[in-house]
Design a protein around this motif. Structure first.
Motif, PDB file in Angstrom:
ATOM      1  N   PRO A  36      65.422  -4.075  -2.739  1.00  0.00           N
ATOM      2  CA  PRO A  36      65.912  -3.204  -3.816  1.00  0.00           C
ATOM      3  C   PRO A  36      67.046  -3.900  -4.565  1.00  0.00           C
ATOM      4  N   ALA A  37      66.884  -4.121  -5.873  1.00  0.00           N
ATOM      5  CA  ALA A  37      67.875  -4.871  -6.651  1.00  0.00           C
ATOM      6  C   ALA A  37      69.224  -4.157  -6.659  1.00  0.00           C
ATOM      7  N   ALA A  38      69.205  -2.843  -6.604  1.00  0.00           N
ATOM      8  CA  ALA A  38      70.452  -2.063  -6.685  1.00  0.00           C
ATOM      9  C   ALA A  38      71.362  -2.335  -5.491  1.00  0.00           C
ATOM     10  N   ASP A  39      70.777  -2.730  -4.361  1.00  0.00           N
ATOM     11  CA  ASP A  39      71.559  -2.951  -3.132  1.00  0.00           C
ATOM     12  C   ASP A  39      71.799  -4.431  -2.861  1.00  0.00           C
ATOM     13  N   TYR A  40      71.412  -5.301  -3.795  1.00  0.00           N
ATOM     14  CA  TYR A  40      71.483  -6.744  -3.530  1.00  0.00           C
ATOM     15  C   TYR A  40      72.915  -7.177  -3.302  1.00  0.00           C
ATOM     16  N   ALA A  41      73.151  -7.793  -2.132  1.00  0.00           N
ATOM     17  CA  ALA A  41      74.484  -8.263  -1.756  1.00  0.00           C
ATOM     18  C   ALA A  41      74.323  -9.525  -0.924  1.00  0.00           C
ATOM     19  N   PRO A  42      74.302 -10.715  -1.587  1.00  0.00           N
ATOM     20  CA  PRO A  42      74.087 -11.951  -0.846  1.00  0.00           C
ATOM     21  C   PRO A  42      75.206 -12.218   0.149  1.00  0.00           C
ATOM     22  N   ALA A  43      74.982 -13.248   0.971  1.00  0.00           N
ATOM     23  CA  ALA A  43      75.848 -13.642   2.086  1.00  0.00           C
ATOM     24  C   ALA A  43      75.461 -12.908   3.358  1.00  0.00           C
ATOM     25  N   GLY A  44      74.250 -12.450   3.434  1.00  0.00           N
ATOM     26  CA  GLY A  44      73.732 -11.833   4.648  1.00  0.00           C
ATOM     27  C   GLY A  44      72.314 -11.380   4.396  1.00  0.00           C
ATOM     28  N   PRO A  45      71.662 -10.820   5.423  1.00  0.00           N
ATOM     29  CA  PRO A  45      70.292 -10.342   5.243  1.00  0.00           C
ATOM     30  C   PRO A  45      70.244  -9.138   4.313  1.00  0.00           C
ATOM     31  N   GLN A  46      69.137  -8.952   3.606  1.00  0.00           N
ATOM     32  CA  GLN A  46      68.966  -7.806   2.699  1.00  0.00           C
ATOM     33  C   GLN A  46      68.044  -6.776   3.333  1.00  0.00           C
ATOM     34  N   PRO A  47      68.226  -5.504   2.985  1.00  0.00           N
ATOM     35  CA  PRO A  47      67.269  -4.488   3.439  1.00  0.00           C
ATOM     36  C   PRO A  47      65.914  -4.735   2.789  1.00  0.00           C
ATOM     37  N   SER A  48      64.852  -4.475   3.531  1.00  0.00           N
ATOM     38  CA  SER A  48      63.502  -4.577   2.993  1.00  0.00           C
ATOM     39  C   SER A  48      63.220  -3.336   2.160  1.00  0.00           C
ATOM     40  N   PHE A  49      62.593  -3.524   0.979  1.00  0.00           N
ATOM     41  CA  PHE A  49      62.282  -2.355   0.150  1.00  0.00           C
ATOM     42  C   PHE A  49      61.402  -1.374   0.907  1.00  0.00           C
ATOM     43  N   ASP A  50      60.409  -1.898   1.622  1.00  0.00           N
ATOM     44  CA  ASP A  50      59.375  -1.054   2.229  1.00  0.00           C
ATOM     45  C   ASP A  50      59.576  -0.765   3.711  1.00  0.00           C
ATOM     46  N   LYS A  51      60.011  -1.761   4.480  1.00  0.00           N
ATOM     47  CA  LYS A  51      59.967  -1.604   5.945  1.00  0.00           C
ATOM     48  C   LYS A  51      61.303  -1.290   6.603  1.00  0.00           C
ATOM     49  N   GLN A  52      62.349  -1.055   5.806  1.00  0.00           N
ATOM     50  CA  GLN A  52      63.679  -0.950   6.419  1.00  0.00           C
ATOM     51  C   GLN A  52      63.799   0.238   7.386  1.00  0.00           C
ATOM     52  N   PHE A  53      63.178   1.381   7.043  1.00  0.00           N
ATOM     53  CA  PHE A  53      63.254   2.537   7.958  1.00  0.00           C
ATOM     54  C   PHE A  53      62.597   2.214   9.296  1.00  0.00           C
ATOM     55  N   VAL A  54      61.477   1.492   9.213  1.00  0.00           N
ATOM     56  CA  VAL A  54      60.738   1.118  10.427  1.00  0.00           C
ATOM     57  C   VAL A  54      61.582   0.168  11.272  1.00  0.00           C
ATOM     58  N   ARG A  55      62.179  -0.826  10.605  1.00  0.00           N
ATOM     59  CA  ARG A  55      63.000  -1.788  11.345  1.00  0.00           C
ATOM     60  C   ARG A  55      64.201  -1.106  11.978  1.00  0.00           C
TER      61      ARG A  55
END
Ligand code: PZK
Length: 286
Positions: free
Chosen positions: A214-233
């Protein structure tokens, strides 16, 4: 139950031969995380992925011919031209993540691309890079050098799939970013038709073949949330599951939230309501 002779299974897809020139590619609702297919399905996930793939195939035809012949009324199966697939995966990275980040940290380069010093995990690269890989028997893809890729497909064909892969990625990544989705990287598979011409195959530019952020949450210097699978992870991490088969059953809220994210990706990228796609899957082709 689709027609045709079953040719093979991917983790979440099935492949059938319709006749000597056509295949049927069927996307199931299975979902994998940490390389394990979970026992719980995400309703309509296969339809979202097939619809998105078909959408991109229709919009990139002028950049590169593809194998799509038809989307079936079930919305999850695609009739395709049968190709002679190349034995490499054509990965393009616009951001530093996954094995690209690992290789960069280890030696400052990714598949022979020397990158600037001081990049952080998930940073945008100065320009997208082509980083071919091979399908290892384990199912884990293995990054390879250009020399190895050239030995597998020929130097001339490698240069051609590199050019096509970069053009496809640039087009889709620009398009997606305007709709709030970063396509951090993606994998294409090409084949040759009966006349030896290169044709884009497989699925393309879906969340299963790419990293969508999700571009709105983009914050480099670490891993990013997955648009689709983040709830599952997040759910899987929180159960203490050891990430080996079998995976945990997903609770209803996680299934519903994940389905909503797939549908959101479809609607944002295509501009088409998912209900309209279900009513007539051909809508993604125009
Ligand atoms: C082909 N796969 C991967 C394996 C799947 C998918 N157009 C094509 N012509 C010939 N072969 C393939 C394709 C495509 N796409 C794709 N393996 C062969 C694969 C198992 C299940 F859904």
């Amino acid at each position: 139950m689709p027609d045709g002779v079953h040719l093979g299974s991917g983790k979440v897809r099935e492949l059938y031969a319709l006749d000597d020139r056509r295949l049927l590619l069927v996307a199931s609702d299975r979902i994998s995380t940490f390389d394990v297919v979970l026992p719980t399905e995400i309703p309509d996930k296969g339809r979202v992925l097939t619809g998105l793939s078909a959408f991109w195939f229709a919009r990139t035809r002028a950049l590169c011919p593809n194998h799509l012949l038809a989307v079936r009324p079930d919305g999850r199966s695609m009739e395709c031209r049968r190709l002679e697939m190349l034995p490499i995966e054509c990965v393009v990275r616009g951001y530093l993540s996954g094995s690209g980040w690992k290789d960069y940290r280890a030696n400052g380069e990714v598949c022979g691309h020397r990158l600037p010093d001081g990049l952080r995990e998930s940073d945008r690269l100065p320009a997208p890079i082509f980083t071919p890989a091979t399908k290892a028997p384990s199912g884990h893809d293995e990054n390879i050098t250009r020399a190895r890729a050239a030995a597998l497909v020929g130097a001339e064909r490698l240069a051609e799939v590199e050019r096509l892969s970069l053009a496809l990625y640039r087009f889709a990544a620009d398009y997606a970013l305007e709709r709030g989705i970063i396509i951090a990287d993606t994998k294409f598979e090409f084949g040759r038709d009966g006349d030896g011409r290169l044709v884009l195959g497989d699925e393309a530019l879906t969340p299963d073949s790419s990293r969508f952020w999700p571009a709105a949450d983009y914050a480099p210097a670490g891993p990013q949330p997955s648009f689709d699978k983040q709830f599952v992870r997040d759910f899987c991490e929180q159960t203490g599951w050891g990430k080996t088969h079998p995976g945990p059953e997903l609770p209803g809220e996680v299934v519903a939230g994940t389905r909503a994210r797939y549908v959101e990706a479809f609607e944002r990228l295509t501009g088409i309501s998912f209900d309209d796609y279900l009513a007539d899957p051909q809508v993604v082709l125009s």
